[in-house]
Motif scaffolding. Structure first.
Motif, PDB file in Angstrom:
ATOM      1  N   GLN A 113      -7.311   0.789  -9.950  1.00  0.00           N
ATOM      2  CA  GLN A 113      -7.879  -0.539  -9.618  1.00  0.00           C
ATOM      3  C   GLN A 113      -6.642  -1.152 -10.734  1.00  0.00           C
ATOM      4  O   GLN A 113      -6.649  -2.301 -10.264  1.00  0.00           O
ATOM      5  N   LYS A 114      -7.014  -0.718 -12.233  1.00  0.00           N
ATOM      6  CA  LYS A 114      -6.130  -1.365 -13.139  1.00  0.00           C
ATOM      7  C   LYS A 114      -4.832  -1.249 -12.544  1.00  0.00           C
ATOM      8  O   LYS A 114      -3.782  -2.461 -12.421  1.00  0.00           O
ATOM      9  N   ARG A 115      -3.919  -0.658 -11.872  1.00  0.00           N
ATOM     10  CA  ARG A 115      -2.767  -0.154 -12.006  1.00  0.00           C
ATOM     11  C   ARG A 115      -2.205  -0.785 -10.485  1.00  0.00           C
ATOM     12  O   ARG A 115      -1.087  -1.698 -10.285  1.00  0.00           O
ATOM     13  N   PHE A 116      -3.241  -1.140  -9.203  1.00  0.00           N
ATOM     14  CA  PHE A 116      -2.551  -2.395  -8.001  1.00  0.00           C
ATOM     15  C   PHE A 116      -3.182  -3.201  -8.154  1.00  0.00           C
ATOM     16  O   PHE A 116      -2.804  -4.081  -7.517  1.00  0.00           O
ATOM     17  N   GLY A 117      -4.084  -3.328  -9.426  1.00  0.00           N
ATOM     18  CA  GLY A 117      -4.335  -4.746  -9.054  1.00  0.00           C
ATOM     19  C   GLY A 117      -5.262  -5.315  -8.324  1.00  0.00           C
ATOM     20  O   GLY A 117      -5.350  -6.536  -7.653  1.00  0.00           O
ATOM     21  N   CYS A 118      -6.193  -3.834  -7.646  1.00  0.00           N
ATOM     22  CA  CYS A 118      -6.959  -4.532  -6.628  1.00  0.00           C
ATOM     23  C   CYS A 118      -8.593  -4.646  -7.212  1.00  0.00           C
ATOM     24  O   CYS A 118      -8.993  -3.942  -8.217  1.00  0.00           O
ATOM     25  N   SER A 119      -9.542  -5.249  -6.578  1.00  0.00           N
ATOM     26  CA  SER A 119     -10.624  -5.022  -6.327  1.00  0.00           C
ATOM     27  C   SER A 119     -12.006  -3.675  -6.698  1.00  0.00           C
ATOM     28  O   SER A 119     -13.106  -4.193  -7.493  1.00  0.00           O
ATOM     29  N   GLN A 120     -11.103  -2.680  -5.994  1.00  0.00           N
ATOM     30  CA  GLN A 120     -12.146  -1.532  -5.547  1.00  0.00           C
ATOM     31  C   GLN A 120     -10.889  -1.162  -5.036  1.00  0.00           C
ATOM     32  O   GLN A 120     -10.110  -0.711  -4.076  1.00  0.00           O
ATOM     33  N   SER A 229       2.816   6.232  -3.162  1.00  0.00           N
ATOM     34  CA  SER A 229       1.963   5.474  -3.934  1.00  0.00           C
ATOM     35  C   SER A 229       2.876   5.097  -4.259  1.00  0.00           C
ATOM     36  O   SER A 229       3.972   5.924  -5.083  1.00  0.00           O
ATOM     37  N   MET A 230       2.936   4.120  -5.048  1.00  0.00           N
ATOM     38  CA  MET A 230       3.578   3.352  -6.440  1.00  0.00           C
ATOM     39  C   MET A 230       4.495   2.807  -6.082  1.00  0.00           C
ATOM     40  O   MET A 230       6.024   3.132  -7.021  1.00  0.00           O
ATOM     41  N   SER A 231       5.575   3.383  -4.918  1.00  0.00           N
ATOM     42  CA  SER A 231       7.001   3.289  -4.340  1.00  0.00           C
ATOM     43  C   SER A 231       7.009   1.366  -3.943  1.00  0.00           C
ATOM     44  O   SER A 231       5.703   0.118  -3.789  1.00  0.00           O
ATOM     45  N   THR A 232       8.202   1.149  -4.337  1.00  0.00           N
ATOM     46  CA  THR A 232       8.054   0.181  -3.999  1.00  0.00           C
ATOM     47  C   THR A 232       9.533  -0.330  -3.262  1.00  0.00           C
ATOM     48  O   THR A 232      10.398   0.302  -3.418  1.00  0.00           O
TER      49      THR A 232
END
Length: 234
Positions: A113-120, A229-232
Motif C-alpha cells: 500500500q505504501k509502495r504503490f500509494g493505494c488505499s487497499q 510489478s513495479m516496472s515503469t
C-alpha cells in the motif's frame, strides 16, 4: 597437466578421464586415471528402488571416509553455502504463523500500500484469483465485453468469461508483446465494460494512452502486473 584440471583421452577404444585427487600427506592435488568402458556390453541398470534399499549406514561411512580426502584441501570450492543469520529467526517465525490473515500478510500488504500509494492491497494465492476478484469488483455481467491482449495467459480470459462476459482479443506490439493501444480503441463498442492490460515479460504497457482511452470512453482498467510489478513505462 596442471593440478585440478580434468582431462579426457581415448585409449584402446575407451575413454580415460583424469580426475583431481587430494594427497592429504603432501597437501597437494595429484591425478588419478579412471577408465570408463565405453564400448563393452551394457551394464545392468540400477533402479531407484535398489538405491533406496541400499545400506544407508554403509553409504554414510563411505561418504565420511572419502569426503575429507576429496574436499578438505581443495582451495577453490565447488560451491559455498550462504546463510544470513539475521533471516533465520523471521523465517522460523513465519513458518509458525502461516495464517492467510496473519502478521506477515499484514506487513506485506502494508508495504504494498505504501509502495504503490493505494488505499487497499490484498494478498491472494495467485494472479488468477486476483483477476477473478477484479472481475467481481468490476461488476462484470453477461453480455459485457472486456478487451484483452491476444497473447496472454488463459486466466485473463477465464476470469471474465466465468461471469458471462465476452473476451474481445486484440493484437499485441511486435516489439514488447504488450497490448496494442490503437487496437484497443478500434475494438471498443457500446458493450465494452473494461480493458485488461498485461504487462508482459518485464515490459510496461503504454498506460498514459490507455488511461486516456478509458477516461474518454468511461471504461474500467485492470492491470495484470504478474510479470512486471513495479516496472515503469518510459
Amino acid at each position: 597437466n596442471k593440478p585440478g584440471i580434468l582431462k579426457s583421452t581415448m585409449q584402446d577404444g575407451a575413454m580415460v578421464q583424469t580426475h583431481p585427487i587430494v594427497d592429504k600427506e603432501q597437501n597437494a592435488i595429484t591425478l588419478r586415471s579412471v577408465k570408463e568402458q565405453c564400448c563393452t556390453e551394457p551394464k545392468n541398470e540400477v533402479s531407484a528402488h535398489s538405491i533406496l534399499d541400499a545400506d544407508l549406514e554403509s553409504l554414510k561411512e563411505e561418504f565420511n571416509r572419502l569426503h575429507p580426502r576429496l574436499y578438505n584441501n581443495i582451495r577453490v570450492r565447488f560451491n559455498q553455502s550462504f546463510s544470513m543469520q539475521t533471516a533465520t529467526k523471521p523465517i522460523e517465525n513465519a513458518l509458525q504463523n502461516l495464517e492467510s490473515d496473519g502478521w506477515y500478510t499484514f506487513l506485506c500488504q502494508t508495504w504494498l500500500q505504501k509502495r504503490f500509494g493505494c488505499s487497499q492491497a490484498l494478498l491472494v494465492q495467485s494472479c488468477t484469483a486476483a483477476l477473478e476478484m477484479a472481475s467481481i469488483l468490476c461488476e462484470v455481467r453477461g453480455g459485457d465485453e472486456v478487451i484483452i491482449p491476444s497473447y496472454t495467459f488463459v486466466s485473463c480470459a477465464n476470469a471474465f468469461a466465468l461471469r458471462g462476459a465476452v473476451p474481445v482479443f486484440v493484437d499485441v506490439n511486435e516489439a514488447d508483446l504488450c497490448i496494442n493501444v490503437t487496437a484497443i480503441e478500434n475494438a471498443i463498442t457500446s458493450r465494452t465494460k473494461a480493458i485488461l492490460v498485461v504487462h508482459y515479460a518485464g515490459n510496461a504497457c503504454d498506460m498514459p494512452r490507455i488511461m486516456d482511452i478509458a477516461d474518454r470512453h468511461k471504461l474500467l482498467v485492470i492491470e495484470d502486473a504478474a510479470h512486471a510489478s513495479m516496472s515503469t513505462y518510459l
